[in-house]
Design a protein around this motif. Structure first.
Motif, PDB file in Angstrom:
ATOM      1  N   LEU A 143     -16.158  29.040 -35.763  1.00 43.26           N
ATOM      2  CA  LEU A 143     -16.141  28.105 -36.879  1.00 43.26           C
ATOM      3  C   LEU A 143     -15.095  27.013 -36.653  1.00 43.26           C
ATOM      4  N   ILE A 144     -13.919  27.393 -36.201  1.00 45.29           N
ATOM      5  CA  ILE A 144     -12.862  26.408 -35.922  1.00 45.29           C
ATOM      6  C   ILE A 144     -13.297  25.466 -34.811  1.00 45.29           C
ATOM      7  N   TYR A 145     -13.971  25.999 -33.800  1.00 47.34           N
ATOM      8  CA  TYR A 145     -14.428  25.160 -32.686  1.00 47.34           C
ATOM      9  C   TYR A 145     -15.449  24.132 -33.161  1.00 47.34           C
ATOM     10  N   LYS A 146     -16.390  24.545 -34.009  1.00 43.32           N
ATOM     11  CA  LYS A 146     -17.413  23.614 -34.488  1.00 43.32           C
ATOM     12  C   LYS A 146     -16.799  22.513 -35.346  1.00 43.32           C
ATOM     13  N   LYS A 147     -15.865  22.891 -36.210  1.00 45.46           N
ATOM     14  CA  LYS A 147     -15.224  21.885 -37.055  1.00 45.46           C
ATOM     15  C   LYS A 147     -14.418  20.889 -36.233  1.00 45.46           C
ATOM     16  N   LYS A 148     -13.715  21.398 -35.225  1.00 43.41           N
ATOM     17  CA  LYS A 148     -12.938  20.504 -34.352  1.00 43.41           C
ATOM     18  C   LYS A 148     -13.861  19.609 -33.536  1.00 43.41           C
ATOM     19  N   MET A 149     -14.998  20.124 -33.140  1.00 42.75           N
ATOM     20  CA  MET A 149     -15.958  19.349 -32.358  1.00 42.75           C
ATOM     21  C   MET A 149     -16.479  18.154 -33.158  1.00 42.75           C
ATOM     22  N   ILE A 150     -16.748  18.373 -34.452  1.00 43.74           N
ATOM     23  CA  ILE A 150     -17.249  17.288 -35.292  1.00 43.74           C
ATOM     24  C   ILE A 150     -16.144  16.303 -35.630  1.00 43.74           C
ATOM     25  N   SER A 151     -14.989  16.818 -36.063  1.00 47.05           N
ATOM     26  CA  SER A 151     -13.928  15.951 -36.574  1.00 47.05           C
ATOM     27  C   SER A 151     -13.209  15.166 -35.491  1.00 47.05           C
ATOM     28  N   LYS A 152     -13.177  15.688 -34.262  1.00 47.80           N
ATOM     29  CA  LYS A 152     -12.435  14.991 -33.201  1.00 47.80           C
ATOM     30  C   LYS A 152     -13.368  14.412 -32.136  1.00 47.80           C
ATOM     31  N   HIS A 153     -14.076  15.273 -31.426  1.00 45.74           N
ATOM     32  CA  HIS A 153     -14.865  14.821 -30.276  1.00 45.74           C
ATOM     33  C   HIS A 153     -16.026  13.925 -30.711  1.00 45.74           C
ATOM     34  N   PHE A 154     -16.812  14.387 -31.674  1.00 46.90           N
ATOM     35  CA  PHE A 154     -17.958  13.594 -32.106  1.00 46.90           C
ATOM     36  C   PHE A 154     -17.533  12.343 -32.857  1.00 46.90           C
ATOM     37  N   LEU A 198     -36.241   5.528 -33.433  1.00 50.06           N
ATOM     38  CA  LEU A 198     -35.016   4.768 -33.216  1.00 50.06           C
ATOM     39  C   LEU A 198     -35.302   3.601 -32.272  1.00 50.06           C
ATOM     40  N   PRO A 199     -34.588   2.489 -32.434  1.00 51.02           N
ATOM     41  CA  PRO A 199     -34.886   1.298 -31.624  1.00 51.02           C
ATOM     42  C   PRO A 199     -34.308   1.406 -30.217  1.00 51.02           C
ATOM     43  N   GLY A 200     -35.150   1.269 -29.214  1.00 54.40           N
ATOM     44  CA  GLY A 200     -34.691   1.186 -27.826  1.00 54.40           C
ATOM     45  C   GLY A 200     -34.350   2.537 -27.224  1.00 54.40           C
ATOM     46  N   ASP A 201     -34.265   2.538 -25.904  1.00 51.41           N
ATOM     47  CA  ASP A 201     -33.952   3.758 -25.174  1.00 51.41           C
ATOM     48  C   ASP A 201     -32.490   4.170 -25.324  1.00 51.41           C
ATOM     49  N   ILE A 202     -31.594   3.195 -25.548  1.00 45.79           N
ATOM     50  CA  ILE A 202     -30.167   3.519 -25.642  1.00 45.79           C
ATOM     51  C   ILE A 202     -29.898   4.407 -26.843  1.00 45.79           C
ATOM     52  N   ALA A 203     -30.384   4.012 -28.011  1.00 46.03           N
ATOM     53  CA  ALA A 203     -30.166   4.806 -29.219  1.00 46.03           C
ATOM     54  C   ALA A 203     -30.828   6.177 -29.105  1.00 46.03           C
ATOM     55  N   GLN A 204     -32.013   6.231 -28.521  1.00 43.84           N
ATOM     56  CA  GLN A 204     -32.701   7.512 -28.377  1.00 43.84           C
ATOM     57  C   GLN A 204     -31.963   8.428 -27.401  1.00 43.84           C
ATOM     58  N   ASP A 205     -31.431   7.874 -26.312  1.00 39.43           N
ATOM     59  CA  ASP A 205     -30.677   8.683 -25.353  1.00 39.43           C
ATOM     60  C   ASP A 205     -29.387   9.216 -25.976  1.00 39.43           C
ATOM     61  N   TYR A 206     -28.697   8.389 -26.741  1.00 41.06           N
ATOM     62  CA  TYR A 206     -27.482   8.839 -27.414  1.00 41.06           C
ATOM     63  C   TYR A 206     -27.797   9.916 -28.442  1.00 41.06           C
ATOM     64  N   PHE A 207     -28.874   9.742 -29.180  1.00 48.30           N
ATOM     65  CA  PHE A 207     -29.285  10.756 -30.156  1.00 48.30           C
ATOM     66  C   PHE A 207     -29.555  12.084 -29.460  1.00 48.30           C
ATOM     67  N   ARG A 208     -30.305  12.045 -28.370  1.00 43.55           N
ATOM     68  CA  ARG A 208     -30.634  13.268 -27.621  1.00 43.55           C
ATOM     69  C   ARG A 208     -29.373  13.918 -27.066  1.00 43.55           C
ATOM     70  N   THR A 209     -28.432  13.098 -26.590  1.00 44.98           N
ATOM     71  CA  THR A 209     -27.196  13.634 -26.023  1.00 44.98           C
ATOM     72  C   THR A 209     -26.337  14.314 -27.077  1.00 44.98           C
ATOM     73  N   ILE A 210     -26.166  13.671 -28.227  1.00 43.23           N
ATOM     74  CA  ILE A 210     -25.296  14.210 -29.264  1.00 43.23           C
ATOM     75  C   ILE A 210     -25.861  15.497 -29.853  1.00 43.23           C
ATOM     76  N   VAL A 211     -27.134  15.476 -30.231  1.00 41.89           N
ATOM     77  CA  VAL A 211     -27.742  16.660 -30.829  1.00 41.89           C
ATOM     78  C   VAL A 211     -27.825  17.801 -29.816  1.00 41.89           C
ATOM     79  N   GLY A 212     -28.193  17.478 -28.578  1.00 39.85           N
ATOM     80  CA  GLY A 212     -28.256  18.513 -27.554  1.00 39.85           C
ATOM     81  C   GLY A 212     -26.899  19.085 -27.216  1.00 39.85           C
ATOM     82  N   ARG A 213     -25.875  18.234 -27.208  1.00 43.03           N
ATOM     83  CA  ARG A 213     -24.527  18.717 -26.913  1.00 43.03           C
ATOM     84  C   ARG A 213     -24.018  19.640 -28.002  1.00 43.03           C
ATOM     85  N   PHE A 214     -24.336  19.336 -29.252  1.00 42.61           N
ATOM     86  CA  PHE A 214     -23.892  20.207 -30.345  1.00 42.61           C
ATOM     87  C   PHE A 214     -24.507  21.596 -30.202  1.00 42.61           C
ATOM     88  N   SER A 215     -25.769  21.678 -29.832  1.00 44.87           N
ATOM     89  CA  SER A 215     -26.419  22.979 -29.651  1.00 44.87           C
ATOM     90  C   SER A 215     -25.875  23.704 -28.428  1.00 44.87           C
TER      91      SER A 215
END
Length: 311
Positions: free
Chosen positions: A118-129, A51-68
């Motif tokens: 399951l409801i929490y994961k769906k809400k996490m994707i559809s609203k927060h993410f 991914l280009p630049g540190d900003i995109a890589q940091d956001y990627f790491r944050t989003i994927v890590g937060r989901f886990s």
């Protein structure tokens, strides 16, 4: 070389967030030890390095890590709440799936822990993410940039031109791995591609692994004396910037001998050249090996084909 999730390791707690997760996990598993087991988010996604630049890589790491992390934390909370309810009940009573008519809501089902998660994961994707990614993609679009912003790594094999598009594609392909939220990811995909200005079903929206792969088998480590298959197109990122990049042993972490790697590569090229020169020619019509030398056609005057095609 692409993996992620929760890793459990015995170490000291570093911050309050880790303290909360550790207490939840150790209380749930019943572990009582001087050195606690700390659930740690692991982000070993090699595609992030492209991914280009540190900003995109940091956001990627944050989003994927937060989901886990958030899903695992919610799972611990649900299990802890279910156990506390079970232990606090002094007597066993018949459990009704629906509330009584006097409660005002007759059809309110009692959800199982799996359904709650399951409801929490769906809400996490559809609203927060959805809200978070919309803001992040807007920041990447404001930064702009083109092909020059993408890093040139040993495995770079694609011509990447749009930073926002590649960020969205890489994030969505990770979230889509969870079978429970596939429909929510489809809606999120449609929204983000519309924000970028790309048609959802365009060929450029199809994800391809940006890293090529060349596996060198049985590479010997001089420190731990073990042989491992090493993908030479993947280099583990270092904490500090360094001009020299090295392949590290997966067992002991020691760098491999570069001269040994070079000798192995030269040997592979030489053997491929010999195989190409000594290969058989076959008749394109009968598929039989040609027995006549210095001829362009077979015995039935058909063209000759190579067993190992030229590439």
């Amino acid at each position: 070389n692409n993996f992620g999730g929760i890793h459990f390791e015995k170490r000291e707690i570093e911050d309050n967030e880790e303290n909360e997760m550790t207490q939840l996990f150790n209380a749930e598993s019943g572990v009582d030890d001087s050195m606690p087991i700390v659930p740690t988010v692991v982000c070993g996604w090699n595609i992030m390095q492209y991914l280009p630049g540190d900003i995109a890589q940091d956001y990627f790491r944050t989003i994927v890590g937060r989901f886990s992390k958030d899903v695992f934390r919610k799972q611990l909370l649900i299990e802890q709440k279910a156990k506390s309810k079970t232990s606090s009940s002094a007597a066993i009573f018949p459990i009704s799936v629906t509330k009584s008519e006097g409660d005002g809501n007759v059809h309110a089902p009692v959800l199982s822990p799996q359904e709650q998660l399951l409801i929490y994961k769906k809400k996490m994707i559809s609203k927060h993410f959805a809200n978070y990614l919309t803001r992040v993609v807007g920041e990447i679009l404001e930064d702009g940039g083109g092909p020059e912003t993408f890093p040139h790594l040993p495995g770079s094999s694609l011509h990447l031109v749009n930073p926002a598009l590649e960020f969205v594609k890489n994030v969505l392909v990770i979230l889509d791995l969870d079978q429970d939220v596939k429909q929510e990811v489809v809606y999120l995909r449609k929204s983000l591609f519309a924000q970028i200005g790309v048609q959802e079903y365009s060929s450029i929206t199809h994800w391809k692994n940006p890293s090529a792969s060349f596996i060198l088998p049985d590479l010997y480590c001089m420190e731990c004396h073990e042989c491992r298959d090493v993908d030479l197109c993947v280099i583990i990122p270092e904490e500090e910037e360094s001009s020299s990049k090295q392949w590290l042993c997966g067992g002991c972490g020691s760098p491999y001998d570069v001269n040994q790697v070079e000798r192995r590569l030269v040997d592979i090229v030489q053997r491929k050249c010999i195989r190409y020169q000594l290969q058989d020619l076959r008749c394109s019509k009968t598929q039989q090996v040609a027995i006549r030398a210095m001829t362009r056609t077979s015995e039935c005057s058909a063209a000759l084909n190579l067993d190992i095609p030229y590439s």
